[in-house]
Design an enzyme around this catalytic site. Sequence first.
Site, PDB file in Angstrom:
ATOM      1  CG  ASP A   1       3.740  -6.446   4.745  1.00 41.55           C
ATOM      2  OD1 ASP A   1       4.181  -7.424   4.139  1.00 41.55           O
ATOM      3  OD2 ASP A   1       4.368  -5.460   4.245  1.00 41.55           O
TER       4      ASP A   1
ATOM      5  CG  ASN B   1       0.741 -11.212  -2.403  1.00 37.65           C
ATOM      6  OD1 ASN B   1       0.052 -11.020  -1.442  1.00 37.65           O
ATOM      7  ND2 ASN B   1       1.797 -10.384  -2.542  1.00 37.65           N
TER       8      ASN B   1
HETATM    9  C1  IPE Z   1       0.512  -6.618   1.155  1.00 40.49           C
HETATM   10  O1  IPE Z   1       1.589  -7.106   1.470  1.00 40.49           O
HETATM   11  C2  IPE Z   1      -0.411  -7.839   0.565  1.00 40.49           C
HETATM   12  C3  IPE Z   1      -0.896  -8.763   1.788  1.00 40.49           C
HETATM   13  C4  IPE Z   1      -0.567  -8.433   3.109  1.00 40.49           C
HETATM   14  C5  IPE Z   1      -1.602  -9.792   1.619  1.00 40.49           C
HETATM   15  P1  IPE Z   1       2.758  -7.130   0.275  1.00 40.49           P
HETATM   16  O2  IPE Z   1       3.951  -7.527   1.033  1.00 40.49           O
HETATM   17  O3  IPE Z   1       2.463  -7.821  -1.015  1.00 40.49           O
HETATM   18  O4  IPE Z   1       2.727  -5.472  -0.109  1.00 40.49           O
HETATM   19  P2  IPE Z   1       4.160  -4.660  -0.637  1.00 40.49           P
HETATM   20  O5  IPE Z   1       4.807  -5.309  -1.747  1.00 40.49           O
HETATM   21  O6  IPE Z   1       4.885  -4.274   0.625  1.00 40.49           O
HETATM   22  O7  IPE Z   1       3.507  -3.228  -1.247  1.00 40.49           O
HETATM   23  C1  IPE Z   2       2.895 -10.691   4.138  1.00 40.00           C
HETATM   24  O1  IPE Z   2       4.275 -11.059   4.472  1.00 40.00           O
HETATM   25  C2  IPE Z   2       2.116 -12.072   3.746  1.00 40.00           C
HETATM   26  C3  IPE Z   2       1.732 -12.017   2.154  1.00 40.00           C
HETATM   27  C4  IPE Z   2       1.820 -10.831   1.367  1.00 40.00           C
HETATM   28  C5  IPE Z   2       1.270 -13.099   1.675  1.00 40.00           C
HETATM   29  P1  IPE Z   2       5.269 -10.946   3.165  1.00 40.00           P
HETATM   30  O2  IPE Z   2       5.403 -12.282   2.585  1.00 40.00           O
HETATM   31  O3  IPE Z   2       4.920  -9.751   2.396  1.00 40.00           O
HETATM   32  O4  IPE Z   2       6.381 -10.618   3.965  1.00 40.00           O
HETATM   33  P2  IPE Z   2       7.581  -9.150   3.636  1.00 40.00           P
HETATM   34  O5  IPE Z   2       7.044  -8.065   3.583  1.00 40.00           O
HETATM   35  O6  IPE Z   2       8.555  -9.725   2.429  1.00 40.00           O
HETATM   36  O7  IPE Z   2       8.363  -9.526   5.150  1.00 40.00           O
HETATM   37 MG    MG Z   3       5.315  -7.811   2.327  1.00 44.18          MG
END
Ligand code: IPE
Ligand code: IPE
Ligand code: MG
Length: 251
Positions: A21, A69
Amino acid sequence: MTLPNDLDSSRLPQHVAIIMDGNGRWARQQGKIRTFGHQNGVLAVRDTVEAAAELGVKFLSLYAFSTENWKRPRWEVNALMELLIDTISKETKTLMDNNIRLQAIGDINSLPEKCRKQLDETIQKTNSNTRMTLILALSYSSRWEITNAVQEIVSEAIKGNIKPEDINDNVISDHMCTRFCPDPELLIRTSGEYRISNFMLWQIAYTELFFTNKLWPDFRRNDFFDAIRDFQKRERRYGMLSENQPDDNDA
Ligand code: IPE
Ligand code: IPE
Ligand code: MG
């Protein structure tokens, strides 16, 4: 590459899972759009996969795209799918060279056809590799997985193939996407968020959790080793008493 000599190779987790993340925040810090973070996240994946394989971890699960997502803006979802196809295609040779098998868990049928085809191709090609299994969680969420498992088990019960009283832990585990691997002993989450976000809820009942503030694109082999080092200091009790704690009845 050298491995840290303070790590105990006899106490390695067999299965490590990672919630990758922080890509979007990393990109914003550089004044760039979110997809720039995803692209740089691939470098972290490469480094981590290499480190895990060199160390002797047998299964590495990476949460790459959750069911939730899909609700992100269309352009971001499309960019992520393109990046996935491109990365799997480019990395197939490295997986072969390093004897790493690829597997995917999640609602794979919901992925775009091009993505499924590339995944299928690399999964087939790497199928006999034995050093480590890299598991990509794609269009995955635990609640989707558990719902799916319940549907399958109930169908079997209706057909008379299993009696309700015979449904136990093992039967349920055998209907999870992860039926081919042990539960993770260690779960790492980057980006300073202290939550699980619908990842492997069934499988992490007794998993050790490790949280780091590092944003995923900054995560490197030494961060992975730090997590393993921390894991090796923990005492896993599974609801029992500490090995060092005397039983009061023995007194
Ligand atoms: C968790 O990250 C999912 C992945 C790393 C694929 P998210 O960014 O989607 O989760 P939240 O929104 O912080 O819970
Ligand atoms: C994790 O990074 C990747 C996916 C969930 C696909 P994020 O896209 O959630 O990045 P942040 O959490 O918004 O920084
Ligand atoms: Mg995230």
